[in-house]
Design a protein around this motif. Structure first.
Motif, PDB file in Angstrom:
ATOM      1  N   ALA A  12       0.826  -1.211   0.000  1.00  0.00           N
ATOM      2  CA  ALA A  12       0.000   0.000   0.000  1.00  0.00           C
ATOM      3  C   ALA A  12       0.857   1.257   0.000  1.00  0.00           C
ATOM      4  O   ALA A  12       0.528   2.249  -0.659  1.00  0.00           O
ATOM      5  CB  ALA A  12      -0.922  -0.009   1.222  1.00  0.00           C
ATOM      6  N   THR A  13       1.987   1.209   0.719  1.00  0.00           N
ATOM      7  CA  THR A  13       2.894   2.361   0.757  1.00  0.00           C
ATOM      8  C   THR A  13       3.505   2.620  -0.610  1.00  0.00           C
ATOM      9  O   THR A  13       3.544   3.759  -1.094  1.00  0.00           O
ATOM     10  CB  THR A  13       4.013   2.124   1.790  1.00  0.00           C
ATOM     11  OG1 THR A  13       3.430   1.894   3.081  1.00  0.00           O
ATOM     12  CG2 THR A  13       4.943   3.329   1.862  1.00  0.00           C
ATOM     13  N   LEU A  14       3.992   1.555  -1.246  1.00  0.00           N
ATOM     14  CA  LEU A  14       4.622   1.701  -2.561  1.00  0.00           C
ATOM     15  C   LEU A  14       3.615   2.126  -3.628  1.00  0.00           C
ATOM     16  O   LEU A  14       3.992   2.736  -4.628  1.00  0.00           O
ATOM     17  CB  LEU A  14       5.282   0.377  -2.969  1.00  0.00           C
ATOM     18  CG  LEU A  14       6.437  -0.107  -2.091  1.00  0.00           C
ATOM     19  CD1 LEU A  14       7.001  -1.413  -2.627  1.00  0.00           C
ATOM     20  CD2 LEU A  14       7.539   0.943  -2.020  1.00  0.00           C
ATOM     21  N   GLY A  15       2.348   1.790  -3.421  1.00  0.00           N
ATOM     22  CA  GLY A  15       1.331   2.193  -4.377  1.00  0.00           C
ATOM     23  C   GLY A  15       1.218   3.706  -4.488  1.00  0.00           C
ATOM     24  O   GLY A  15       0.897   4.233  -5.558  1.00  0.00           O
ATOM     25  N   GLN A  16       1.477   4.420  -3.388  1.00  0.00           N
ATOM     26  CA  GLN A  16       1.398   5.883  -3.400  1.00  0.00           C
ATOM     27  C   GLN A  16       2.770   6.535  -3.531  1.00  0.00           C
ATOM     28  O   GLN A  16       2.912   7.582  -4.153  1.00  0.00           O
ATOM     29  CB  GLN A  16       0.724   6.366  -2.114  1.00  0.00           C
ATOM     30  CG  GLN A  16       0.620   7.881  -2.000  1.00  0.00           C
ATOM     31  CD  GLN A  16      -0.238   8.484  -3.094  1.00  0.00           C
ATOM     32  OE1 GLN A  16      -1.461   8.326  -3.116  1.00  0.00           O
ATOM     33  NE2 GLN A  16       0.388   9.172  -4.039  1.00  0.00           N
ATOM     34  N   TRP A  17       3.789   5.924  -2.957  1.00  0.00           N
ATOM     35  CA  TRP A  17       5.145   6.481  -2.965  1.00  0.00           C
ATOM     36  C   TRP A  17       5.843   6.026  -4.242  1.00  0.00           C
ATOM     37  O   TRP A  17       6.483   4.994  -4.286  1.00  0.00           O
ATOM     38  CB  TRP A  17       5.909   6.006  -1.732  1.00  0.00           C
ATOM     39  CG  TRP A  17       7.284   6.564  -1.587  1.00  0.00           C
ATOM     40  CD1 TRP A  17       7.644   7.866  -1.573  1.00  0.00           C
ATOM     41  CD2 TRP A  17       8.498   5.811  -1.425  1.00  0.00           C
ATOM     42  NE1 TRP A  17       9.010   7.993  -1.405  1.00  0.00           N
ATOM     43  CE2 TRP A  17       9.560   6.749  -1.310  1.00  0.00           C
ATOM     44  CE3 TRP A  17       8.809   4.459  -1.357  1.00  0.00           C
ATOM     45  CZ2 TRP A  17      10.887   6.361  -1.144  1.00  0.00           C
ATOM     46  CZ3 TRP A  17      10.124   4.071  -1.176  1.00  0.00           C
ATOM     47  CH2 TRP A  17      11.145   5.016  -1.071  1.00  0.00           C
ATOM     48  N   TRP A  18       5.740   6.825  -5.287  1.00  0.00           N
ATOM     49  CA  TRP A  18       6.241   6.422  -6.604  1.00  0.00           C
ATOM     50  C   TRP A  18       7.738   6.686  -6.711  1.00  0.00           C
ATOM     51  O   TRP A  18       8.183   7.544  -7.483  1.00  0.00           O
ATOM     52  CB  TRP A  18       5.474   7.155  -7.700  1.00  0.00           C
ATOM     53  CG  TRP A  18       4.038   6.739  -7.759  1.00  0.00           C
ATOM     54  CD1 TRP A  18       3.492   5.610  -7.257  1.00  0.00           C
ATOM     55  CD2 TRP A  18       2.953   7.464  -8.342  1.00  0.00           C
ATOM     56  NE1 TRP A  18       2.144   5.571  -7.488  1.00  0.00           N
ATOM     57  CE2 TRP A  18       1.783   6.698  -8.152  1.00  0.00           C
ATOM     58  CE3 TRP A  18       2.862   8.690  -8.999  1.00  0.00           C
ATOM     59  CZ2 TRP A  18       0.537   7.110  -8.607  1.00  0.00           C
ATOM     60  CZ3 TRP A  18       1.620   9.107  -9.446  1.00  0.00           C
ATOM     61  CH2 TRP A  18       0.470   8.323  -9.256  1.00  0.00           C
ATOM     62  N   PHE A  19       8.514   5.933  -5.925  1.00  0.00           N
ATOM     63  CA  PHE A  19       9.961   6.147  -5.915  1.00  0.00           C
ATOM     64  C   PHE A  19      10.628   5.597  -7.170  1.00  0.00           C
ATOM     65  O   PHE A  19      11.760   5.961  -7.496  1.00  0.00           O
ATOM     66  CB  PHE A  19      10.581   5.485  -4.677  1.00  0.00           C
ATOM     67  CG  PHE A  19      10.709   3.987  -4.791  1.00  0.00           C
ATOM     68  CD1 PHE A  19      11.934   3.405  -5.067  1.00  0.00           C
ATOM     69  CD2 PHE A  19       9.611   3.152  -4.642  1.00  0.00           C
ATOM     70  CE1 PHE A  19      12.061   2.027  -5.191  1.00  0.00           C
ATOM     71  CE2 PHE A  19       9.726   1.787  -4.760  1.00  0.00           C
ATOM     72  CZ  PHE A  19      10.955   1.217  -5.032  1.00  0.00           C
ATOM     73  N   PHE A  20       9.956   4.685  -7.878  1.00  0.00           N
ATOM     74  CA  PHE A  20      10.495   4.118  -9.108  1.00  0.00           C
ATOM     75  C   PHE A  20       9.322   3.875 -10.046  1.00  0.00           C
ATOM     76  O   PHE A  20       8.751   2.790 -10.100  1.00  0.00           O
ATOM     77  CB  PHE A  20      11.255   2.826  -8.814  1.00  0.00           C
ATOM     78  CG  PHE A  20      12.031   2.305 -10.006  1.00  0.00           C
ATOM     79  CD1 PHE A  20      13.107   3.017 -10.517  1.00  0.00           C
ATOM     80  CD2 PHE A  20      11.672   1.117 -10.623  1.00  0.00           C
ATOM     81  CE1 PHE A  20      13.819   2.542 -11.614  1.00  0.00           C
ATOM     82  CE2 PHE A  20      12.389   0.633 -11.715  1.00  0.00           C
ATOM     83  CZ  PHE A  20      13.457   1.344 -12.211  1.00  0.00           C
ATOM     84  N   GLY A  21       8.974   4.928 -10.791  1.00  0.00           N
ATOM     85  CA  GLY A  21       7.751   4.968 -11.572  1.00  0.00           C
ATOM     86  C   GLY A  21       7.423   3.762 -12.436  1.00  0.00           C
ATOM     87  O   GLY A  21       6.277   3.312 -12.440  1.00  0.00           O
ATOM     88  N   PRO A  22       8.391   3.213 -13.198  1.00  0.00           N
ATOM     89  CA  PRO A  22       8.032   2.090 -14.070  1.00  0.00           C
ATOM     90  C   PRO A  22       7.400   0.915 -13.344  1.00  0.00           C
ATOM     91  O   PRO A  22       6.591   0.200 -13.928  1.00  0.00           O
ATOM     92  CB  PRO A  22       9.394   1.693 -14.664  1.00  0.00           C
ATOM     93  CG  PRO A  22      10.173   2.958 -14.677  1.00  0.00           C
ATOM     94  CD  PRO A  22       9.761   3.677 -13.426  1.00  0.00           C
ATOM     95  N   VAL A  23       7.752   0.707 -12.078  1.00  0.00           N
ATOM     96  CA  VAL A  23       7.165  -0.390 -11.313  1.00  0.00           C
ATOM     97  C   VAL A  23       6.008   0.109 -10.462  1.00  0.00           C
ATOM     98  O   VAL A  23       4.902  -0.447 -10.496  1.00  0.00           O
ATOM     99  CB  VAL A  23       8.231  -1.074 -10.429  1.00  0.00           C
ATOM    100  CG1 VAL A  23       7.571  -2.114  -9.515  1.00  0.00           C
ATOM    101  CG2 VAL A  23       9.289  -1.738 -11.287  1.00  0.00           C
ATOM    102  N   THR A  24       6.247   1.170  -9.686  1.00  0.00           N
ATOM    103  CA  THR A  24       5.213   1.618  -8.757  1.00  0.00           C
ATOM    104  C   THR A  24       4.001   2.191  -9.476  1.00  0.00           C
ATOM    105  O   THR A  24       2.882   2.133  -8.957  1.00  0.00           O
ATOM    106  CB  THR A  24       5.787   2.673  -7.791  1.00  0.00           C
ATOM    107  OG1 THR A  24       6.379   3.741  -8.552  1.00  0.00           O
ATOM    108  CG2 THR A  24       6.861   2.064  -6.913  1.00  0.00           C
ATOM    109  N   LYS A  25       4.185   2.759 -10.663  1.00  0.00           N
ATOM    110  CA  LYS A  25       3.042   3.299 -11.422  1.00  0.00           C
ATOM    111  C   LYS A  25       2.071   2.184 -11.791  1.00  0.00           C
ATOM    112  O   LYS A  25       0.862   2.412 -11.911  1.00  0.00           O
ATOM    113  CB  LYS A  25       3.559   3.983 -12.688  1.00  0.00           C
ATOM    114  CG  LYS A  25       2.509   4.790 -13.432  1.00  0.00           C
ATOM    115  CD  LYS A  25       2.210   6.099 -12.743  1.00  0.00           C
ATOM    116  CE  LYS A  25       1.319   6.988 -13.601  1.00  0.00           C
ATOM    117  NZ  LYS A  25       0.969   8.230 -12.906  1.00  0.00           N
ATOM    118  N   CYS A  26       2.581   0.981 -11.958  1.00  0.00           N
ATOM    119  CA  CYS A  26       1.724  -0.154 -12.295  1.00  0.00           C
ATOM    120  C   CYS A  26       0.821  -0.524 -11.120  1.00  0.00           C
ATOM    121  O   CYS A  26      -0.199  -1.191 -11.300  1.00  0.00           O
ATOM    122  CB  CYS A  26       2.589  -1.352 -12.699  1.00  0.00           C
ATOM    123  SG  CYS A  26       1.715  -2.629 -13.612  1.00  0.00           S
TER     124      CYS A  26
END
Length: 453
Positions: A12-26
């Motif tokens: 849930a944290t990584l879903g909002q914290w887009w520290f690495f867009g190519p993965v977290t944006k998904c």
């Protein structure tokens, strides 16, 4: 259960914290998060089916200009968790997802507002010459904020929510449940209707209905139809390119008015365009290929500290820190040059948008070598391009390609195939990485003319 709760909290944290867009944006797509939640919770099939049902609601979802019409991150993760904990049918996931999505809007507003504090802190650190502190401000505080707002509630739900989730289901009257199921069945049609707002062009509508009736009466599955559609689209594109090329080299008729008022028509050959390419200038200070790749990779974290005040400014400063360190020798000069990137900026930054960062690197390189390029020139180009680039990137990627991709993935997932979320994820990553890298390098190599070309 504690380990599961921790993993769900991190997701849930990584879903909002887009520290690495190519993965977290998904992770904004419920088909992906629902499947991951199912794997973590030990029921991947239910997770995938729940995520697919939720995804259909938001098939036409698009987040542009810093706005979020609904929080699909919370809808996908929290809705799937509730479905698995309560033992409900996956089709009921929509019932949980919609109210959680509304709650997620409040969480997103708190997140974006809180992040504004970190960019002010970064301003102070930059004044003191602390470049590393600026980079840390882009990542550490925003992670803590996302964890508190998203991770902690997700942890508590998994850790203590099994009995509570079941009681919640039992407390809802059967008539309400039935009504919500009916509404949930209508929502995919709304998602398709939203998607048609982007696809509803006169030239495309016949193809849309052709594909619909082909899927209904041919007996072919969606994957086979998609392959044929891609081939047809490629053929049409190539034929259109050939016609444009032929028209460019064909003769041109010019109407001229003579002295005796007669109109004559003459055919003249189109002149070949002159070579207007800018000559290559060899600079003493030049960005290496390694530095450019690092800069492009840093561009994937542009939205790690997304905030309402200056949106992507801190992320842009973070990525430009790499080329600035390579081009300028003193810390004082690096601080001076980095300040111009701490201003408002907002665009699509993962697929088409990296072209602006590439152009900025090209102009920064020219500036470092004594060319007549001012800080105002660089920012004028960046701010002038961020709107048009966002219009292309958000519409083509978020509005067309990604909905089609995840629509196909949902179809496969609802038929019980794990290939649905896997295929969606793989193609998504290929588009993000491939387009992003190509556009960044194009922007750097061709400078300000690259977008026109």
């Amino acid at each position: 259960m504690i380990l599961k709760a921790i993993l769900i909290a991190l997701l849930a944290t990584l879903g909002q914290w887009w520290f690495f867009g190519p993965v977290t944006k998904c992770l904004v797509y419920p088909l992906t998060t629902g499947t991951l939640v199912g794997i973590i919770m030990g029921d991947p099939m239910t997770g995938m089916l729940a995520g697919a049902n939720i995804q259909l609601i938001y098939l036409g979802w698009i987040s542009a200009g810093g706005t979020m019409p609904s929080n699909t991150i919370v809808a996908g993760i929290f809705g799937t968790v509730m479905t698995i904990l309560s033992g409900a049918d996956p089709t009921m996931a929509v019932t949980f997802a919609i109210p959680f999505s509304m709650l997620g809007l409040l969480l997103n507003q708190l997140y974006m507002t809180s992040n504004a504090a970190w960019i002010h802190r970064a301003d102070k650190l930059l004044e003191k010459g602390n470049l590393r502190g600026v980079r840390l401000m882009n990542f550490v505080p925003s992670f803590c904020t996302a964890f508190v707002l998203y991770g902690v509630p997700a942890f508590l739900m998994v850790r203590f929510g099994s009995g509570w989730a079941q009681n919640l289901i039992n407390a809802v009257p059967a008539s309400v449940i039935n009504a919500l199921q009916v509404v949930g069945g209508m929502m995919p049609a709304l998602g398709v209707a939203m998607l048609l707002n982007y696809l509803g062009k006169k030239k495309l509508i016949p193809w849309f209905f052709g594909g619909f009736f082909l899927s209904e009466y041919s007996g072919l599955d969606l994957m086979a139809i998609s392959i044929f559609a891609a081939i047809i689209a490629l053929i049409l594109y190539l034929n259109g390119s050939n016609k444009e090329a032929a028209a460019a080299t064909s003769t041109k008729k010019v109407r001229r008015l003579s002295v005796d008022k007669h109109v004559t028509t003459n055919e003249i050959e189109q002149a070949e365009p002159e070579n207007t390419e800018t000559p290559v200038v060899e600079y003493k200070k030049k960005l290496s290929k390694k530095t450019l790749i690092k800069t492009w990779l840093w561009s994937t974290s542009t939205e790690a500290c997304y905030n309402y005040e200056r949106l992507q400014a801190l992320g842009i400063a973070n990525l430009m820190l790499t080329p600035i360190r390579a081009l300028y020798e003193t810390n004082e000069r690096r601080v001076e040059e980095l300040k111009k990137y701490m201003v408002f900026y907002n665009s699509e930054v993962f697929t088409i948008g990296p072209i602006v960062n590439g152009i900025a690197c090209s102009m920064e390189e020219a500036r470092a070598n004594g060319e007549n390029v001012s800080a105002k020139d660089i920012n004028a180009v960046r701010t002038g391009l961020m709107g048009p680039v966002a219009g292309i990137g958000d519409t083509v990627m978020q509005g067309i390609l990604f909905p089609i991709l995840f629509g196909i993935g949902c179809s496969m997932a609802l038929s019980g195939s794990y290939l649905g979320p896997i295929l969606s994820f793989v193609v998504f990553e290929a588009l993000i990485f491939g387009c992003g890298y190509f556009m960044f390098m194009t922007g750097y190599k061709q400078g300000k003319t690259s977008l026109l070309k």
